[in-house]
Design a protein around this motif. Structure first.
Motif, PDB file in Angstrom:
ATOM      1  N   HIS A   1       0.840  -1.186   0.000  1.00 36.88           N
ATOM      2  CA  HIS A   1       0.000   0.000   0.000  1.00 36.88           C
ATOM      3  C   HIS A   1       0.886   1.252   0.000  1.00 36.88           C
ATOM      4  N   GLU A   2       0.662   2.134  -0.953  1.00 40.80           N
ATOM      5  CA  GLU A   2       1.461   3.354  -1.063  1.00 40.80           C
ATOM      6  C   GLU A   2       0.946   4.408  -0.093  1.00 40.80           C
ATOM      7  N   LEU A   3       1.786   4.829   0.826  1.00 36.48           N
ATOM      8  CA  LEU A   3       1.456   5.897   1.768  1.00 36.48           C
ATOM      9  C   LEU A   3       1.972   7.242   1.284  1.00 36.48           C
ATOM     10  N   ALA A   4       3.084   7.230   0.557  1.00 42.90           N
ATOM     11  CA  ALA A   4       3.702   8.433   0.002  1.00 42.90           C
ATOM     12  C   ALA A   4       4.593   7.983  -1.149  1.00 42.90           C
ATOM     13  N   PRO A   5       5.104   8.902  -1.970  1.00 50.46           N
ATOM     14  CA  PRO A   5       5.949   8.480  -3.090  1.00 50.46           C
ATOM     15  C   PRO A   5       7.141   7.621  -2.686  1.00 50.46           C
ATOM     16  N   THR A   6       7.662   7.806  -1.490  1.00 50.57           N
ATOM     17  CA  THR A   6       8.806   7.008  -1.027  1.00 50.57           C
ATOM     18  C   THR A   6       8.501   6.288   0.286  1.00 50.57           C
ATOM     19  N   LEU A   7       7.249   5.918   0.508  1.00 53.71           N
ATOM     20  CA  LEU A   7       6.866   5.214   1.739  1.00 53.71           C
ATOM     21  C   LEU A   7       5.781   4.193   1.399  1.00 53.71           C
ATOM     22  N   THR A   8       6.047   2.915   1.724  1.00 58.26           N
ATOM     23  CA  THR A   8       5.141   1.817   1.391  1.00 58.26           C
ATOM     24  C   THR A   8       4.816   1.019   2.646  1.00 58.26           C
ATOM     25  N   ARG A   9       3.548   0.690   2.821  1.00 56.29           N
ATOM     26  CA  ARG A   9       3.120  -0.177   3.924  1.00 56.29           C
ATOM     27  C   ARG A   9       2.921  -1.593   3.406  1.00 56.29           C
ATOM     28  N   ILE A  10       3.501  -2.572   4.133  1.00 56.94           N
ATOM     29  CA  ILE A  10       3.390  -3.986   3.773  1.00 56.94           C
ATOM     30  C   ILE A  10       2.613  -4.711   4.868  1.00 56.94           C
ATOM     31  N   VAL A  11       1.558  -5.436   4.486  1.00 61.37           N
ATOM     32  CA  VAL A  11       0.726  -6.183   5.433  1.00 61.37           C
ATOM     33  C   VAL A  11       0.878  -7.666   5.125  1.00 61.37           C
ATOM     34  N   LEU A  12       1.313  -8.435   6.131  1.00 60.94           N
ATOM     35  CA  LEU A  12       1.555  -9.865   5.983  1.00 60.94           C
ATOM     36  C   LEU A  12       0.568 -10.638   6.851  1.00 60.94           C
ATOM     37  N   VAL A  13      -0.179 -11.569   6.248  1.00 67.71           N
ATOM     38  CA  VAL A  13      -1.157 -12.397   6.970  1.00 67.71           C
ATOM     39  C   VAL A  13      -0.885 -13.860   6.627  1.00 67.71           C
ATOM     40  N   VAL A  14      -0.686 -14.703   7.660  1.00 64.68           N
ATOM     41  CA  VAL A  14      -0.345 -16.112   7.444  1.00 64.68           C
ATOM     42  C   VAL A  14      -1.150 -16.975   8.410  1.00 64.68           C
ATOM     43  N   GLU A  15      -1.684 -18.083   7.897  1.00 66.72           N
ATOM     44  CA  GLU A  15      -2.281 -19.139   8.720  1.00 66.72           C
ATOM     45  C   GLU A  15      -1.341 -20.337   8.679  1.00 66.72           C
ATOM     46  N   TYR A  16      -0.861 -20.749   9.852  1.00 73.75           N
ATOM     47  CA  TYR A  16       0.112 -21.843   9.930  1.00 73.75           C
ATOM     48  C   TYR A  16      -0.544 -23.043  10.603  1.00 73.75           C
ATOM     49  N   TYR A  17      -0.462 -24.212   9.931  1.00 75.59           N
ATOM     50  CA  TYR A  17      -1.034 -25.449  10.449  1.00 75.59           C
ATOM     51  C   TYR A  17       0.112 -26.407  10.775  1.00 75.59           C
ATOM     52  N   PRO A  18       0.563 -26.473  12.025  1.00 70.98           N
ATOM     53  CA  PRO A  18       1.702 -27.332  12.362  1.00 70.98           C
ATOM     54  C   PRO A  18       1.318 -28.803  12.364  1.00 70.98           C
ATOM     55  N   SER A  19       2.290 -29.653  12.069  1.00 69.23           N
ATOM     56  CA  SER A  19       2.099 -31.099  12.102  1.00 69.23           C
ATOM     57  C   SER A  19       3.382 -31.731  12.613  1.00 69.23           C
ATOM     58  N   GLY A  20       3.289 -32.511  13.676  1.00 64.86           N
ATOM     59  CA  GLY A  20       4.471 -33.114  14.269  1.00 64.86           C
ATOM     60  C   GLY A  20       4.682 -32.628  15.689  1.00 64.86           C
ATOM     61  N   LEU A  21       5.398 -33.404  16.468  1.00 64.63           N
ATOM     62  CA  LEU A  21       5.599 -33.114  17.885  1.00 64.63           C
ATOM     63  C   LEU A  21       6.306 -31.789  18.100  1.00 64.63           C
ATOM     64  N   PHE A  22       7.437 -31.585  17.407  1.00 70.97           N
ATOM     65  CA  PHE A  22       8.221 -30.374  17.642  1.00 70.97           C
ATOM     66  C   PHE A  22       7.463 -29.134  17.187  1.00 70.97           C
ATOM     67  N   GLU A  23       6.815 -29.212  16.014  1.00 70.40           N
ATOM     68  CA  GLU A  23       6.103 -28.056  15.503  1.00 70.40           C
ATOM     69  C   GLU A  23       4.949 -27.667  16.419  1.00 70.40           C
ATOM     70  N   LYS A  24       4.200 -28.670  16.910  1.00 70.59           N
ATOM     71  CA  LYS A  24       3.077 -28.349  17.781  1.00 70.59           C
ATOM     72  C   LYS A  24       3.543 -27.832  19.131  1.00 70.59           C
ATOM     73  N   THR A  25       4.657 -28.353  19.626  1.00 68.29           N
ATOM     74  CA  THR A  25       5.213 -27.827  20.868  1.00 68.29           C
ATOM     75  C   THR A  25       5.685 -26.395  20.658  1.00 68.29           C
ATOM     76  N   GLY A  26       6.344 -26.141  19.516  1.00 64.27           N
ATOM     77  CA  GLY A  26       6.766 -24.779  19.203  1.00 64.27           C
ATOM     78  C   GLY A  26       5.586 -23.858  19.012  1.00 64.27           C
ATOM     79  N   ASN A  27       4.465 -24.391  18.498  1.00 60.30           N
ATOM     80  CA  ASN A  27       3.279 -23.580  18.305  1.00 60.30           C
ATOM     81  C   ASN A  27       2.737 -23.073  19.634  1.00 60.30           C
ATOM     82  N   LEU A  28       2.867 -23.908  20.692  1.00 60.84           N
ATOM     83  CA  LEU A  28       2.398 -23.476  21.997  1.00 60.84           C
ATOM     84  C   LEU A  28       3.150 -22.241  22.480  1.00 60.84           C
ATOM     85  N   TRP A  29       4.412 -22.118  22.100  1.00 64.88           N
ATOM     86  CA  TRP A  29       5.235 -20.976  22.527  1.00 64.88           C
ATOM     87  C   TRP A  29       5.316 -19.890  21.460  1.00 64.88           C
TER      88      TRP A  29
END
Length: 332
Positions: free
Chosen positions: A196-224
């Motif tokens: 999104h352009e806020l000014a000629p030399t200023l840009t806003r970036i919006v990042l949206v992610v849905e993460y679906y963990p699978s596995g013992l380590f990933e799910k444990t890491g998801n808790l933290w």
């Protein structure tokens, strides 16, 4: 005296009889209570034995333990403990994905980040499309290789180990947004990034992610929220790199819609060059029109000047004629 002697034994006899009846009733009630308790314990024991049988235990196993020399109590407790252990293991497998993961059973983690970058909109977008350079300025990405215009293979760092997954771009509109999905052995993601352009030399970036963990380590890491913190830090590394680097980005300018490439990178560049050429022609025509208008205005100014000079001569001649007429009248 004799009357009193014969009456006293009758009184004593009746009192002894009442005491005996009371004692008999008390003993009977206690026996009934003990019988009820014994019945309850027997029912409870039967239910416990049934539970053991339902949870994978078996009355035959208890019987074989007793025949082998174990006491009935020890045999029962051993089978009960085994059933409890199996139950805990089954629950742990269901929680940490020890068995096959059912579709939709994994809990997702949402990651939303917003950053402002001090570069023009096109520059920020072009830097983001250079996936193969992500490993040079982030700590979580080890390598990225492009398979084609839509798919890429990623190796990322998760704690002390590495994970691999394949990402597929579902939608990509230049200078606007990129949406993708990814699949790996230890998890999957759905994500989108918008610019999104806020000014000629200023840009806003919006990042949206849905993460679906699978596995013992990933799910444990998801808790933290380990994955979210890693992505947040790498996002800031992108902000630093884009703001401070002196390299010119060579982004991918193609367009993808509904999982299909509708315009390649080369086609997009040709279209941009054609648009720039058309703008240049329009600018040239506009400048030429301005020059013609300027020349026309100069010609009009010259004509006006000539007319003014001619008018001045006529006016002088008219004044001279008036002076001569006045002199003739006076001489008369």
């Amino acid at each position: 005296m004799a009357g009193k002697d014969t009456k006293q034994p009758e009184t004593q006899g009746s009192g002894a009889g009442g005491l005996g009846e009371a004692l008999s009733g008390f003993v009977g009630s206690q026996v009934e209570r003990l019988a009820e308790k014994a019945s309850d314990k027997l029912t409870d024991l039967t239910g416990q034995l049934t539970d053991v049988a339902d949870n994978g235990g078996s009355l035959l196993k208890i019987g074989s333990r007793i025949l082998g020399g174990e006491s009935p109590v020890k045999a029962f407790l051993s089978e009960k403990a085994k059933g409890l252990k199996d139950s805990v293991v089954d629950k742990a497998k269901g929680l940490f994905g020890g068995g096959k993961r059912k579709s939709g059973s994994s809990k997702s983690m949402n990651i939303i980040e917003v950053l402002d970058v001090g570069v023009p909109l096109r520059t920020a977008y072009d830097y983001w499309t250079q996936y193969e350079k992500f490993s040079s300025f982030t700590k979580g990405v080890r390598s990225v290789s492009m398979s084609d215009e839509m798919t890429s293979d990623w190796k990322v760092k998760v704690g002390p180990s590495s994970r691999s997954f394949k990402a597929t771009v579902q939608e990509q509109i230049p200078d606007d947004r990129i949406a993708w999905t990814s699949e790996g052995a230890k998890g999957s993601t759905k994500g989108a990034v918008s610019f999104h352009e806020l000014a000629p030399t200023l840009t806003r970036i919006v990042l949206v992610v849905e993460y679906y963990p699978s596995g013992l380590f990933e799910k444990t890491g998801n808790l933290w929220r380990a994955q979210g913190r890693r992505m947040r830090l790498d996002f800031k590394h992108f902000q630093r790199y884009v703001t401070l680097t002196e390299e010119e980005p060579e982004g991918w300018r193609g367009e993808i819609r509904d999982g299909e490439v509708v315009m390649s990178h080369d086609e997009a560049l040709e279209e941009e060059e054609a648009a720039q050429a058309e703008d240049s022609e329009n600018d040239g025509e506009y400048e030429a029109t301005e020059d013609e208008n300027g020349e026309a205005e100069d010609e009009e100014d010259e004509d006006v000047a000539e007319d003014e000079e001619e008018g001045g001569v006529e006016e002088d001649e008219w004044e001279d004629e008036e002076a001569d007429d006045d002199g003739e009248e006076r001489s008369r």
